[in-house]
Design a protein around this motif. Sequence first.
Motif, short mmCIF file in Angstrom:
data_model
loop_
_atom_site.label_atom_id
_atom_site.label_comp_id
_atom_site.label_asym_id
_atom_site.label_seq_id
_atom_site.Cartn_x
_atom_site.Cartn_y
_atom_site.Cartn_z
N VAL A 1 -2.42 -2.65 -9.97
CA VAL A 1 -2.97 -3.95 -9.61
C VAL A 1 -1.93 -4.84 -8.93
O VAL A 1 -2.22 -5.53 -7.95
N ALA A 2 -0.69 -4.80 -9.44
CA ALA A 2 0.33 -5.74 -8.96
C ALA A 2 1.37 -5.10 -8.06
O ALA A 2 2.39 -5.72 -7.75
N GLY A 3 1.14 -3.86 -7.62
CA GLY A 3 2.10 -3.21 -6.75
C GLY A 3 2.13 -3.81 -5.36
O GLY A 3 1.28 -4.63 -4.98
N GLU A 4 3.10 -3.38 -4.54
CA GLU A 4 3.28 -3.95 -3.21
C GLU A 4 2.07 -3.67 -2.31
O GLU A 4 1.60 -4.57 -1.60
N VAL A 5 1.56 -2.43 -2.33
CA VAL A 5 0.42 -2.11 -1.48
C VAL A 5 -0.81 -2.90 -1.90
O VAL A 5 -1.55 -3.43 -1.06
N ALA A 6 -1.04 -3.00 -3.21
CA ALA A 6 -2.18 -3.78 -3.71
C ALA A 6 -2.07 -5.24 -3.28
O ALA A 6 -3.06 -5.86 -2.89
N ALA A 7 -0.86 -5.78 -3.34
CA ALA A 7 -0.66 -7.17 -2.94
C ALA A 7 -0.97 -7.36 -1.45
O ALA A 7 -1.64 -8.32 -1.05
N MET B 1 -5.57 -5.36 6.24
CA MET B 1 -4.86 -4.08 6.31
C MET B 1 -5.84 -3.00 6.72
O MET B 1 -6.82 -2.73 6.04
N THR B 2 -5.63 -2.39 7.86
CA THR B 2 -6.48 -1.32 8.34
C THR B 2 -5.84 0.02 8.00
O THR B 2 -4.64 0.10 7.72
N PRO B 3 -6.64 1.13 7.98
CA PRO B 3 -6.06 2.43 7.67
C PRO B 3 -4.84 2.77 8.52
O PRO B 3 -3.90 3.40 8.05
N SER B 4 -4.82 2.35 9.79
CA SER B 4 -3.70 2.72 10.66
C SER B 4 -2.42 2.00 10.28
O SER B 4 -1.35 2.37 10.74
N SER B 5 -2.50 0.93 9.46
CA SER B 5 -1.30 0.17 9.13
C SER B 5 -0.78 0.46 7.73
O SER B 5 0.19 -0.13 7.30
N ILE B 6 -1.44 1.35 7.00
CA ILE B 6 -0.98 1.67 5.65
C ILE B 6 0.21 2.61 5.73
O ILE B 6 0.13 3.67 6.34
N LEU B 7 1.32 2.22 5.11
CA LEU B 7 2.51 3.06 5.07
C LEU B 7 2.74 3.46 3.61
O LEU B 7 3.03 2.62 2.76
N LEU B 8 2.60 4.75 3.33
CA LEU B 8 2.73 5.25 1.97
C LEU B 8 4.07 5.98 1.86
O LEU B 8 4.23 7.07 2.39
N THR B 9 5.01 5.35 1.17
CA THR B 9 6.36 5.91 1.11
C THR B 9 6.73 6.38 -0.28
O THR B 9 7.82 6.92 -0.47
N SER B 10 5.85 6.18 -1.27
CA SER B 10 6.18 6.56 -2.64
C SER B 10 4.89 6.79 -3.41
O SER B 10 3.80 6.36 -2.99
N PRO B 11 4.96 7.48 -4.56
CA PRO B 11 3.77 7.63 -5.39
C PRO B 11 3.15 6.30 -5.78
O PRO B 11 1.92 6.18 -5.85
N ASP B 12 3.97 5.28 -6.03
CA ASP B 12 3.43 3.97 -6.36
C ASP B 12 2.58 3.43 -5.22
O ASP B 12 1.52 2.83 -5.45
#
Length: 360
Positions: free
Chosen positions: A135-141, A1-12
Amino acid sequence: MTPSSILLTSPDDILGAVPYLLGFHPADSLVVIAFAGRGARGRLRVTTRWDLPFPPGALDQLVPLLRREEVTHTILAGFGEGTLVTPAIDEAVRLLTDAGIGVIEALRAEGSRYWSYVCNQLECCPPEGRPYDAVAGEVAARATIGGLVALPDRETLERSVAPVQGGARAKMREATRLVAADVRARLIGTPDPDQVPGEFVAEGLARVRRSVERFHGRGRLPDHEAARLGVDLAVVRVRDEAWTLMDDDTQDTHIALWADLTRRLEPSFVPPVASLLSAAAWRRGDCALAGIAVERALAADPSYSMANLLARGLRALVSPEILRRRMPTPEELDASMGPPKMEWLHPMLSLLDDHTLLTR
């Protein structure tokens, strides 16, 4: 996962991404995640962190940094108690608002709950906070699947480049003693002293290139080769050549090599390799590791010029892009420094003498 592919759609998502953007799970910290462009798919430009509480003026360089990076909007995340985080968030919001830089979310996380400074809707942001799992959230996974690692805390990151101890230290000390004695004997016994600087520098440069290539294939240097490379890098011209070899394709190799040597070399030989580690980490955008490496270099030699230069750049939040744009080529180094001179070797000879005295 590179910075350009991170999609942040919620506080989680935000709180799940922060440890992977920093390389460790923060505590008592203010984190600023900055983006360029409009809309939900703005490009991540930089992530910065401050220990809390920070001294007055600690955020003075924030707005100049974001303007250099053409940032349009930010996300703020504070980690710790409200009395610690809220004043820091308030100051950051004020500075960013005055500069015309948007703050689209501001969060505080403590334990397994978070609060938003932006949202005032009780149904989604209740006074007791909302639970989350860093630890177990979607982005972390997704980050874990992508090979990214988030260490438990900054102390764990510090330990990753801490000096080896026990048997490994004893073996490295003996290897350094033998290398120091061999190099001193060769330099003292040479029949043509005028040839010494050129030969020493040329051989050192060749060893640097071979070591980078070897580590690129995941080959750890034996103790005697590591000690010999440490001696080579005590010569500034050799160290600077190693610096110029860093590029986007090899920066991870450089980080692995210089981190390994920062752990293994005897203290007097640590400043060059720790400084190279700092430069490689900074180039990759890993300012936490870059700062820790600089601390290792300056602990061994507070006057070491490259470490002090890097420390000033990190404190001023200078963009790593400057390292890429202004890095000279080996040919430019040759042109600026001229033919090898005996005085280039004096710092290295002094270290050899000191080490010989200490190990007799």
